[in-house]
Design a protein around this motif. Structure first.
Motif, PDB file in Angstrom:
ATOM      1  N   UNK A 112      25.518  -3.619  16.117  1.00 56.17           N
ATOM      2  CA  UNK A 112      25.272  -3.346  14.693  1.00 56.17           C
ATOM      3  C   UNK A 112      24.141  -2.338  14.523  1.00 56.17           C
ATOM      4  N   UNK A 113      23.062  -2.568  15.228  1.00 55.17           N
ATOM      5  CA  UNK A 113      21.910  -1.662  15.163  1.00 55.17           C
ATOM      6  C   UNK A 113      22.292  -0.272  15.670  1.00 55.17           C
ATOM      7  N   UNK A 114      23.112  -0.240  16.718  1.00 49.04           N
ATOM      8  CA  UNK A 114      23.541   1.030  17.310  1.00 49.04           C
ATOM      9  C   UNK A 114      24.395   1.826  16.323  1.00 49.04           C
ATOM     10  N   UNK A 115      25.370   1.167  15.701  1.00 50.35           N
ATOM     11  CA  UNK A 115      26.252   1.857  14.754  1.00 50.35           C
ATOM     12  C   UNK A 115      25.475   2.364  13.544  1.00 50.35           C
ATOM     13  N   UNK A 116      24.489   1.565  13.100  1.00 49.96           N
ATOM     14  CA  UNK A 116      23.657   2.020  11.982  1.00 49.96           C
ATOM     15  C   UNK A 116      22.883   3.277  12.371  1.00 49.96           C
ATOM     16  N   UNK A 117      22.339   3.276  13.581  1.00 45.62           N
ATOM     17  CA  UNK A 117      21.500   4.390  14.022  1.00 45.62           C
ATOM     18  C   UNK A 117      22.297   5.678  14.201  1.00 45.62           C
ATOM     19  N   UNK A 118      23.467   5.583  14.821  1.00 48.68           N
ATOM     20  CA  UNK A 118      24.210   6.821  15.097  1.00 48.68           C
ATOM     21  C   UNK A 118      24.794   7.434  13.829  1.00 48.68           C
ATOM     22  N   UNK A 119      24.848   6.645  12.758  1.00 43.68           N
ATOM     23  CA  UNK A 119      25.342   7.176  11.483  1.00 43.68           C
ATOM     24  C   UNK A 119      24.217   7.530  10.519  1.00 43.68           C
ATOM     25  N   UNK A 120      22.988   7.427  10.995  1.00 44.03           N
ATOM     26  CA  UNK A 120      21.833   7.754  10.162  1.00 44.03           C
ATOM     27  C   UNK A 120      21.546   9.252  10.276  1.00 44.03           C
ATOM     28  N   UNK A 121      21.704  10.005   9.195  1.00 41.76           N
ATOM     29  CA  UNK A 121      21.517  11.465   9.259  1.00 41.76           C
ATOM     30  C   UNK A 121      20.072  11.892   9.524  1.00 41.76           C
ATOM     31  N   UNK A 122      19.124  10.969   9.348  1.00 39.13           N
ATOM     32  CA  UNK A 122      17.716  11.314   9.559  1.00 39.13           C
ATOM     33  C   UNK A 122      17.297  11.248  11.035  1.00 39.13           C
ATOM     34  N   UNK A 123      18.166  10.697  11.861  1.00 36.98           N
ATOM     35  CA  UNK A 123      17.855  10.601  13.290  1.00 36.98           C
ATOM     36  C   UNK A 123      18.478  11.791  14.011  1.00 36.98           C
ATOM     37  N   UNK A 124      17.662  12.510  14.752  1.00 32.35           N
ATOM     38  CA  UNK A 124      18.108  13.742  15.418  1.00 32.35           C
ATOM     39  C   UNK A 124      18.769  13.389  16.759  1.00 32.35           C
ATOM     40  N   UNK A 125      20.040  12.980  16.702  1.00 37.67           N
ATOM     41  CA  UNK A 125      20.724  12.499  17.900  1.00 37.67           C
ATOM     42  C   UNK A 125      20.934  13.585  18.944  1.00 37.67           C
ATOM     43  N   UNK A 126      21.140  14.795  18.515  1.00 33.16           N
ATOM     44  CA  UNK A 126      21.338  15.874  19.490  1.00 33.16           C
ATOM     45  C   UNK A 126      20.097  16.044  20.357  1.00 33.16           C
ATOM     46  N   UNK A 127      18.929  16.001  19.710  1.00 35.86           N
ATOM     47  CA  UNK A 127      17.680  16.144  20.447  1.00 35.86           C
ATOM     48  C   UNK A 127      17.431  14.929  21.347  1.00 35.86           C
ATOM     49  N   UNK A 128      17.728  13.746  20.815  1.00 36.58           N
ATOM     50  CA  UNK A 128      17.529  12.523  21.590  1.00 36.58           C
ATOM     51  C   UNK A 128      18.418  12.523  22.825  1.00 36.58           C
ATOM     52  N   UNK A 129      19.695  12.841  22.633  1.00 43.15           N
ATOM     53  CA  UNK A 129      20.614  12.862  23.779  1.00 43.15           C
ATOM     54  C   UNK A 129      20.193  13.921  24.796  1.00 43.15           C
ATOM     55  N   UNK A 130      19.730  15.058  24.296  1.00 43.70           N
ATOM     56  CA  UNK A 130      19.263  16.104  25.204  1.00 43.70           C
ATOM     57  C   UNK A 130      18.071  15.649  26.029  1.00 43.70           C
ATOM     58  N   UNK A 131      17.156  14.921  25.378  1.00 43.92           N
ATOM     59  CA  UNK A 131      15.978  14.416  26.083  1.00 43.92           C
ATOM     60  C   UNK A 131      16.366  13.395  27.142  1.00 43.92           C
ATOM     61  N   UNK A 132      17.261  12.482  26.772  1.00 46.56           N
ATOM     62  CA  UNK A 132      17.705  11.471  27.731  1.00 46.56           C
ATOM     63  C   UNK A 132      18.481  12.105  28.880  1.00 46.56           C
ATOM     64  N   UNK A 133      19.292  13.087  28.552  1.00 44.51           N
ATOM     65  CA  UNK A 133      20.061  13.749  29.606  1.00 44.51           C
ATOM     66  C   UNK A 133      19.130  14.426  30.609  1.00 44.51           C
ATOM     67  N   UNK A 134      18.089  15.074  30.099  1.00 44.05           N
ATOM     68  CA  UNK A 134      17.153  15.752  30.987  1.00 44.05           C
ATOM     69  C   UNK A 134      16.389  14.757  31.855  1.00 44.05           C
ATOM     70  N   UNK A 135      15.984  13.641  31.256  1.00 47.90           N
ATOM     71  CA  UNK A 135      15.249  12.642  32.029  1.00 47.90           C
ATOM     72  C   UNK A 135      16.139  11.987  33.081  1.00 47.90           C
TER      73      UNK A 135
END
Length: 317
Positions: A112-135
């Motif tokens: 539930x928390x995950x679905x809410x977060x990925x649909x939240x337009x204020x969260x910069x998912x592209x940047x987050x995924x890029x950071x996790x991918x690099x790490x």
């Protein structure tokens, strides 16, 4: 350690903004804002794990340099992973994000928390995924580099022999006649050395060490030592005796000076390893040697990587 760097990548305003540079790695700047974020998280963890340790000037200097070295290390290794086209999958990235951010109190994935977060337009998912991918790229590529070596059966056996093989040593101590706590004179040393030379001459090429020593009026002794047993009861701290007993030809008569006099000795017999014990310990030793080989190989590889790179540090103490 994963969280220090992820938090450094994901600041409240999105990506790090350049408000000063603490270092450059192959012309890529390491911003002060990113450094400070990682450093503060590191200090929090340091205080948690070392509650009694003061954060004094010396600790601060060490911590700042340690964090910067880790950031530089990650940058170098990550860029090298990209250069050689090492990959992490989107699935791996997504699973790591779920693990870090979306675990419930029971430790399970909170959908539930995950679905809410990925649909939240204020969260910069592209940047987050890029950071996790690099790490993840850094972590998995480092794991790959550190798991390329394997200790051979011969190396394992040789190491076990070195650690466990024993030597039977015969010895006799020719003592100084000077009273304890009295300084030994050159004359006394000369007399004692003459006695040693006389006994050595009798023992040369003879297999009757004990008999000859007794007939000469001294007390023969015997000890068993390993290559790393530098203290021998009755003689003292004698690393030279131990080393030469294993290195010298069997039967060679040698001497070593000790506080009480001069110890004359010879290696009598090498005692091999316990094969049953070796069979039981072999796999654990192999794992240990493999880790050691990989650690050494990684350090060499990383030093070569640094040599090929341009690193400039601006951070002050």
């Amino acid at each position: 350690m994963f969280s220090w760097f992820i938090l450094g990548f994901i600041l409240p305003s999105g990506l790090c903004q350049d408000k000063g540079i603490v270092a450059k790695v192959n012309n890529k700047p390491i911003t002060r804002e990113y450094f400070n974020t990682v450093y503060e998280k590191f200090l929090q963890d340091f205080r948690s794990f070392n509650p009694g340790s003061p954060i004094n000037k010396e600790t601060t200097i060490w911590a700042r340099r340690f964090v910067l070295d880790e950031i530089i290390k990650r940058e170098l290794i990550t860029r090298e992973a990209v250069r050689v086209k090492f990959k992490v999958s989107d699935t791996e990235v997504e699973e790591k994000i779920k693990e870090v951010f979306f675990k419930g109190k029971d430790g399970k994935f909170d959908k539930t928390k995950y679905l809410w977060a990925i649909n939240n337009p204020n969260i910069k998912w592209k940047e987050i995924r890029g950071s996790f991918q690099e790490e993840l790229l850094y972590i998995k590529f480092q794991e790959y580099i550190m798991n390329r070596e394997q200790a051979s059966d011969k190396e394992v056996r040789d190491e076990y022999v070195k650690l466990n093989e024993k030597m039977k040593v015969q010895y006799v101590i020719i003592k100084y006649v000077t009273m304890p706590d009295t300084e030994i004179t050159d004359k006394e040393r000369e007399i004692t050395m003459k006695k040693v030379d006389e006994l050595r001459a009798k023992l040369k090429d003879s297999t009757e060490f004990e008999t000859i020593v007794r007939e000469s009026g001294y007390v023969p002794n015997e000890t068993i030592c390993t290559q790393f047993q530098y203290y021998i009861e009755g003689i003292g701290y004698v690393p030279e005796l131990v080393k030469t007993s294993f290195d010298s030809p069997p039967g060679e008569i040698r001497t070593v000076h000790i506080p009480d006099g001069i110890c004359l000795y010879k290696a009598r017999e090498k005692i091999g390893i316990d094969e049953e014990a070796f069979a039981k310990e072999k796999e654990d030793l192999k794992k240990s040697l493999t880790r050691q080989k990989n650690s050494q190989a990684f350090e060499k590889w990383y030093e070569e990587l640094k040599t090929r790179s341009k690193i400039t540090v601006y951070l002050d103490s």
